[in-house]
Design an enzyme around this catalytic site. Structure first.
Site, PDB file in Angstrom:
ATOM      1  N   GLU A 192       0.787  -1.228   0.000  1.00 58.02           N
ATOM      2  CA  GLU A 192       0.000   0.000   0.000  1.00 58.02           C
ATOM      3  C   GLU A 192       0.825   1.287   0.000  1.00 58.02           C
ATOM      4  O   GLU A 192       0.378   2.301  -0.518  1.00 58.02           O
ATOM      5  CB  GLU A 192      -0.949  -0.003   1.213  1.00 58.02           C
ATOM      6  CG  GLU A 192      -1.984  -1.106   1.192  1.00 58.02           C
ATOM      7  CD  GLU A 192      -2.980  -0.957   0.052  1.00 58.02           C
ATOM      8  OE1 GLU A 192      -3.339   0.194  -0.282  1.00 58.02           O
ATOM      9  OE2 GLU A 192      -3.379  -1.989  -0.515  1.00 58.02           O
ATOM     10  N   SER A 472     -48.817 -29.091  33.922  1.00 58.50           N
ATOM     11  CA  SER A 472     -48.554 -29.750  35.206  1.00 58.50           C
ATOM     12  C   SER A 472     -47.285 -29.273  35.901  1.00 58.50           C
ATOM     13  O   SER A 472     -47.025 -29.681  37.037  1.00 58.50           O
ATOM     14  CB  SER A 472     -48.481 -31.272  34.995  1.00 58.50           C
ATOM     15  OG  SER A 472     -49.730 -31.763  34.560  1.00 58.50           O
TER      16      SER A 472
END
Length: 779
Positions: A192, A472
């Site tokens: 770069e 239940s």
């Protein structure tokens, strides 16, 4: 006639008109230059102030990081080599033949050698080191250092499971320049900006070189912007491609270089650069990209992997190694070639690196974001104490109770069993869904949350938000309320399981039935619960008074409004799986309410402790009374509606729990606990249609599959003060002898045991079907 003389004044004006005009133009240019300089100076001052204000201090809104519990290793720990492998896989460890750097592990039969990465915990720093482990089946036999000298305790680094992100959805793991491998810096600068350490923000030489390289290659191989310009573009400006942005970019780059040194600029670039997209989350910085693409820290990457990351800067989407592996490999090899050309690596090293595959991990194998249901719970608990903007910007470190091993097993159990049920029942279960929550049965630490059959789905979290009738599962509250009336009820008390018909205010009738459509007459209280008799439970609730039942449910931990109707005794109250867990947590904890906790501690980004979520408890019931209820819940698993669980477990493993089935079998529930885990499982359809599943044929199967995988501790009931054990004849509820047929060992609160006695011949062939009670309660 004499000629008229020209006026001297007119003559002078003619001679001087050109110089005056010339002077006027230069004056105008001078004035315009002054104005331009002033405007330019103002712009430069503004740009300089912008750079200073944004670049100094906190540069990024840092998301909070959420970690699982750290795995502690010690001799005798109940963990297998396979379980350890599961944990190390979540941490992104490499399997190698010989460990040489942090993040590697070698497995050789029952022996494991691993090189930990180290971690800064709130209480101490755990250094990276080599550990030698030896396993003995399902337990860890020994823990030693690199010389195999015994050490008492070692902690692995915690698994990073997710984050809480700012509004822009940017995510990053900050790295210091000293932590960044030299190979990455060389690859980045070579590709770069090779004159990074020579220029002052812009590089005319670099621009010319890039133009020449691109011309010779016939394509774009280099960019002309310096790293400083790229940082300015990403950090201060927009991604707009325009002349005005380019004109601003250059002076800002020079100003940035004027105020800050190269290393500081490079470090900022390494943390700012955009390197990919994970859904709506933007991946910024090499620290996070390392985990995103390779599943391990930046320091543990090889040359070829570092080169790939450096190559992605040019175009993360275009060179995405998962979507475009061929493009990505060409780009990576180009970066490796540049490293060789510039003398950073040898030709042999370059050739070897270029031969290696990309080595990118599949997205599905990444742990970060892999547990959305648990992360959802963490966020909800955090928002009670912290502002959202602080959670999304201050870089907080949040340590949770998530156990990745238990979580993975819970997900597997729910997916596997629900898949089997779909195959068995076909279209009757189309759209079947489920949820599961797992905690430490004594401390309330939530260790796993599964929000649906697809555990990676980040939408509706059924574990927290599927509020369904619990059936239940509500019955233990009715029997606990009765057992608190110890002058009236004990486990052997006879209660009526006869048909019941009550008129509602609207004139209709409520007429419950047992699941088998039969009534059973006078039954012992413990049997009514273990067999889940609806008629006996409803009659008991009415006899006690429903306000008393509602109060019991609230003391167990239910915070919702509960209607005081008789149907509530049979489960006409809707809760989420997490709320059911809080209810059963109090039962498993011997009557002490222990608030469910997903979070251990919250630290600042610098590692300072902000808050600690400690173990708390409040006594809500007499442990002696809860002990009686625990007996009945163990009987449920041994002899009652959940007895099928022992088809896959040895009788020596003690378990306790309760099945739950709602009207038309729309919901299948099971809540149960062992010596170390409490788990709640739910199965049903999101559209609330009937299913062919009961609690025992659906949710219980998920629960038992998980418990089988966890290899838990056997549940051992602790005998509280004031409890005595007596042999009871089940048919009469009277005291009897241990050798009598049908004798059952039952706990009683002292002074409440029966006074009548039933004698029998002392026969050596006495029935011993109740012998599990002896093991449980010490007879």
């Amino acid at each position: 006639m004499a000629k008229k003389r020209s006026s001297p004044k007119s003559s002078s004006r003619g001679k001087n008109s050109a110089p005056v005009a010339k002077f006027s133009i230069w004056g105008l240019l001078f004035k315009l230059s002054l104005v331009g300089l002033v405007i330019g100076g103002v712009i430069l001052i503004y740009l300089d102030a912008t750079i200073r204000n944004q670049f100094e201090g906190k540069r990024w809104a840092l998301p909070a990081k959420v970690y699982a519990r750290p795995l502690e290793l010690y001799a005798g720990q109940p963990i297998s080599a396979a379980d350890l492998k599961l944990e190390l896989k979540s941490l992104g460890y490499q399997w190698v033949s010989q460990v040489g750097k942090p993040g590697q592990a070698e497995f050789n039969g029952d022996r494991v050698r691993l090189y930990t990465r180290g971690f800064n915990f709130a209480d101490s720093k755990e250094a990276a080191r080599i550990l030698n482990l030896r396993f003995d089946g399902p337990s860890l036999a020994s823990v030693g250092n690199y010389r195999s000298a015994s050490i008492p305790l070692a902690r692995l680094e915690p698994v990073l499971i997710g984050g809480i992100y700012p509004a822009d959805n940017e995510d990053r793991d900050l790295v210091k320049l000293a932590q960044v491998p030299e190979g990455l810096i060389q690859a980045l600068i070579s590709t770069e900006d090779r004159s990074f350490y020579q220029h002052h923000g812009i590089s005319f030489k670099g621009i010319a070189r890039a133009m020449w390289s691109n011309l010779m290659a016939g394509r774009m191989v280099q960019g002309g912007s310096t790293l400083t310009q790229q940082l300015v573009k990403n950090f201060f400006l927009t991604q707009e491609r325009s002349l005005s942005r380019k004109l601003v970019e250059a002076p800002m780059a020079m100003l940035l270089e004027l105020h800050y040194d190269k290393d500081e600029i490079l470090e900022a670039y390494l943390n700012e650069v955009y390197l990919g997209q994970a859904g709506s989350r933007a991946i910024h910085g090499f620290g996070l990209a390392s985990h995103y693409y390779f599943g391990r820290p930046l320091q543990n990457l090889s040359l070829d992997q570092l080169s790939l990351l450096a190559g992605l800067v040019k175009g993360p989407s275009y060179y995405d190694p998962r979507r475009h592996p061929e493009r990505a490999k060409k780009r990576r090899d180009l970066v490796i070639g540049l490293l060789q050309q510039q003398g950073h690596i040898s030709a042999e090293e370059a050739a070897l690196a270029q031969q290696r595959p990309l080595g990118v991990v599949p997205k599905k194998s990444l742990v970060k974001g892999a547990f959305p249901a648990y992360l959802d719970l963490v966020k909800r608990q955090l928002r009670k104490d912290y502002r959202q903007e602080d959670l999304a910007s201050e870089g907080l470190q949040i340590f949770t109770n998530l156990d990745p091993i238990v979580q993975k097993k819970a997900e597997t159990s729910l997916t596997r069993v629900s898949g089997q049920l779909l195959k068995r029942h076909g279209s009757k279960l189309k759209g079947l869904e489920g949820a599961m929550v797992v905690s430490n049965s004594q401390t309330g630490e939530v260790v796993a949350v599964v929000g649906g059959r697809n555990p990676r789905y980040q939408g509706f979290n059924r574990a927290l938000d599927a509020v369904r009738p619990i059936g239940s599962l509500a019955k233990p509250a009715v029997f606990l309320a009765a057992l608190e009336q110890d002058n009236r009820f004990n486990l052997s008390s006879r209660i009526d399981d006869q048909p019941l018909r009550l008129q509602n205010p609207d004139g209709s009738y409520w007429q419950p039935k047992n699941f088998d459509n039969k009534s059973h007459g006078q039954v012992p209280l413990h049997q009514a619960l273990s067999r889940s008799y609806n008629l006996a439970t409803a009659r008991l609730g009415i006899e006690l008074g429903m306000d008393r039942v509602v109060d019991t449910l609230e003391r167990l931990g239910v915070e919702r409004d509960i209607p005081p109707y008789p149907s509530t005794a049979l489960g006409a109250v809707s809760l989420s799986p997490l709320e059911v867990m809080q209810l059963y947590q109090t039962i498993a904890s011997n009557g002490f309410e222990t608030p469910l906790r997903s979070i251990r501690s919250v630290l600042t980004a610098e590692g300072e402790l902000l808050s600690s979520y400690r173990f708390e408890l409040e006594q809500k019931f007499d442990p002696a009374t809860v002990h009686l209820l625990q007996y009945a819940l163990q009987e449920t698993v041994r002899e009652g509606t959940a007895k099928s669980v022992y088809n896959r477990f040895p009788s020596s493993l003690n378990l306790a729990g309760k099945t739950g089935t709602t009207n038309d079998q729309r919901d299948s529930w099971f809540a149960g606990f062992t010596g170390d885990y409490l788990a709640v499982a739910w199965l049903g359809l999101d559209n609330n249609q009937p299913t062919p599943l009961t609690g025992s044929t659906g949710a219980l199967q998920v629960w038992s599959d998980l418990i089988y995988r966890l290899r838990p501790l056997s549940y051992q009931a602790v005998m509280p003060e004031g409890i005595g054990y007596h042999w009871i004849d089940d048919s009469t509820g009277w005291l009897t002898d241990e050798a009598c047929p049908g004798a059952r060992l039952i706990p009683f609160i002292e002074g409440t045991e029966p006074q009548q006695t039933k004698n029998c011949p002392q026969a050596s062939g006495a029935v011993k079907v109740k012998n599990w009670f002896t093991r449980l309660f010490g007879g």
